[in-house]
Structure formats: C-alpha cells, structure tokens
Design a protein around this motif. Structure first.
Motif, PDB file in Angstrom:
ATOM      1  N   THR A  48      50.030  -9.387  38.998  1.00 41.79           N
ATOM      2  CA  THR A  48      49.318  -8.682  38.230  1.00 41.79           C
ATOM      3  C   THR A  48      49.388  -8.997  36.560  1.00 41.79           C
ATOM      4  O   THR A  48      48.150  -9.241  35.590  1.00 41.79           O
ATOM      5  N   ASP A 167      41.910 -10.777  40.987  1.00 42.16           N
ATOM      6  CA  ASP A 167      42.833  -9.872  40.958  1.00 42.16           C
ATOM      7  C   ASP A 167      42.766 -10.053  42.991  1.00 42.16           C
ATOM      8  O   ASP A 167      42.280  -8.673  42.920  1.00 42.16           O
ATOM      9  N   GLU A 168      44.050 -10.193  43.523  1.00 43.18           N
ATOM     10  CA  GLU A 168      43.698  -9.722  44.880  1.00 43.18           C
ATOM     11  C   GLU A 168      42.166  -9.561  45.310  1.00 43.18           C
ATOM     12  O   GLU A 168      41.715  -8.321  45.355  1.00 43.18           O
TER      13      GLU A 168
END
Ligand SMILES: Nc1ncnc2c1ncn2[C@@H]1O[C@H](COP(=O)(O)OP(=O)(O)O)[C@@H](O)[C@H]1O
Ligand SMILES: [Mg+2]
Length: 260
Positions: A48, A167-168
């Motif tokens: 991240t 991000d995910e």
C-alpha cells in the motif's frame, strides 16, 4: 521504450528516531505502457505504501518517481500533470451514498468543471464499459458489492487517465464475485489498454491477472523477486487448472513461506 511509471531509489520511512518504521527500502521499478503489474506480498510488506506513493497520496522520503515521463513531486509539491494520468481504486468503493451511481462516476468531471450533458454521456459510456448499464440512476446501496466496485472503476476512469492503480480492489468480495471481477478487469484492461498496477495478497489473483508479478518481502519492504507470467490472453478461469499457472503459483507459495 518509455515507461508509464518509473521509480528510482524510492524509499519510505514513517516517523522519526527510535520509533521510525522503514516501510520501503530503496526500490527501482519501471512499468511499461499498457502493462499489467501486480504487487504481491504478505501483510505489512509495503504494498500500500508503494502504491500510494505512485498515486501521489504519499510523498517518498527519498528517490525519484516519474509518471508518463513527468516528475510526480517537485520541491515537496505534487505535479498536477502527472496526477491527471492516474486513477485509483481501493478495497472499499467509497461511493457517496447521497449521489446516484451516475453522479458518483462523473464526480471527478464535475470537480473539473465539465458540463452536465457531457458528464452524463461519459457516465453512460463508462457504465457500459464496466458492465452496469441501466444502473445510472440507482443509489449505491441498491448495488451489490461487486457492482459498487465496477462503479468505482468507472469513476477512476472518468477523466481518462492512462494509468489505473488498484489496492486490493476485490479483497472484500466473495470468491465467486472475485473470479468474475478478475475476468471483467482483464476485459476492461484489454479494451482500454490502460497501464495497471494492482495490489493483492492472493497468489491466484496475481497469477491470473499479471503480465509481471513483483513479489515484495517485509521488514523493510523491498522487491524480492519479479516473475513474468507468459500465459496468453484473454485468459479464462480455466487457466488456473493449467500447468503454467500451477507452476508459477507453487513457486510463489514456496517463496512467500520463506519470506513471511
Ligand atoms: N501512516 C503510517 N505510520 C506508521 N507506519 C505505517 C504507516 N503506514 C504504514 N506503516 C507501516 O509500514 C509498513 C508497510 O505497510 P503497508 O504499506 O500498509 O503494507 P501492506 O499494504 O503490504 O500490508 C508496515 O510496517 C506498516 O505498519
Ligand atoms: Mg495494504
């Protein structure tokens, strides 16, 4: 060949003194135009942090970062030209509950002063691209989790950035919806020819989606290995049962066990 993203000795520390956390050791990486790169690694390895630095949400402690050949930071100030090439999608869709799907998608355009008719036309085009045509006037709460993420992808594409950072993005979805979204993301990427950098801690998601997997290891975060994924496109979910897929997944599983 010019790179869409280029990182040169990018490094991040949080805090200072004895409390300081070395989140990312000096890192070099170049992402080519149109490439699909996946950042994979255990929790806390700096995925991240790295993605937020590429997205201009976090300033690197040291190092140089270029987006479409433009410096992202100059004397501590983010550069608008570089930023306009970036769209971001997070694990949570972060739609405004009081705005229709269409208005959520077109919000970045409204902030740029684009008029109503043009915004509406763009939102229509994007709902079609991400597969939620007909839902323009609905509220976010009326959509499933997968559909909300489709809307978040549409919003990130609204001002037509060349690069999509994720991000995910499917981390909160159930396994079947996640498979569908992986297929859909591959299709959207092939149709739009964007450059994508996606963070995940799922090995199968990484191998399914990536042209290249960047495996990160923790304490401090750094690149451990970079793996090419040569399987042809479009990939169907069946590739997961194939020999190439299994081989790469196995290698990653073993390496992850060693570095975690
Ligand atoms: N704002 C922050 N302040 C202090 N430490 C942070 C902050 N953000 C992240 N970290 C630390 O940096 C490291 C990397 O975090 P992160 O990039 O979130 O990892 P990942 O996304 O791979 O799980 C972790 O040790 C985390 O605790
Ligand atoms: Mg993370």
């Amino acid at each position: 060949m010019s790179s869409a993203i280029s990182l040169s000795r990018i490094e991040k520390w949080f805090g200072a003194g004895t409390e300081a956390v070395h989140a990312l050791a000096p890192t070099d990486l170049a992402v080519a135009e149109g490439e699909f790169v996946v950042l994979l690694g255990p929790s806390g390895c700096g995925k991240t942090t790295l993605l937020r630095m590429i997205g201009g949400l976090l300033e690197p402690t040291r190092g140089a970062l270029k987006v479409e050949d433009k410096e992202l930071w100059s004397h501590g100030v983010r550069q608008g030209q570089a930023l306009s090439e970036l769209g971001m999608v997070f694990q949570d869709a972060n739609l405004f509950p009081w705005l229709s799907i269409e208005d959520n998608i077109a919000l970045p355009l409204e902030l740029k002063g684009v008029g109503t008719a043009e915004r509406r036309a763009k939102a229509r085009e994007l709902t079609k691209l991400v597969g939620i045509s007909g839902f323009e006037k609905r509220w976010p709460r009326e959509l499933s989790g997968g559909m909300r993420q489709r809307a978040a992808i549409a919003r990130a594409l609204s001002y037509n950035p060349k690069i999509l950072l994720m991000d995910e993005p499917f981390g909160a979805l159930d396994a079947m919806t996640r498979d569908t979204m992986n297929l859909e993301l591959q299709r959207i990427w092939m149709e739009t020819r964007k450059t994508i950098v996606l963070v995940t801690h799922s090995i199968s998601e990484a191998v399914f989606l990536a042209d290249r997997i960047v495996l990160l290891s923790p304490r401090p975060g750094r690149i451990d290995t970079i793996i090419d994924v040569p399987m042809p496109r479009p990939r169907s979910l069946d590739v997961q049962a194939g020999e190439d897929f299994q081989e790469i997944a196995k290698m990653l599983r073993h390496r992850l066990a060693e570095i975690s």
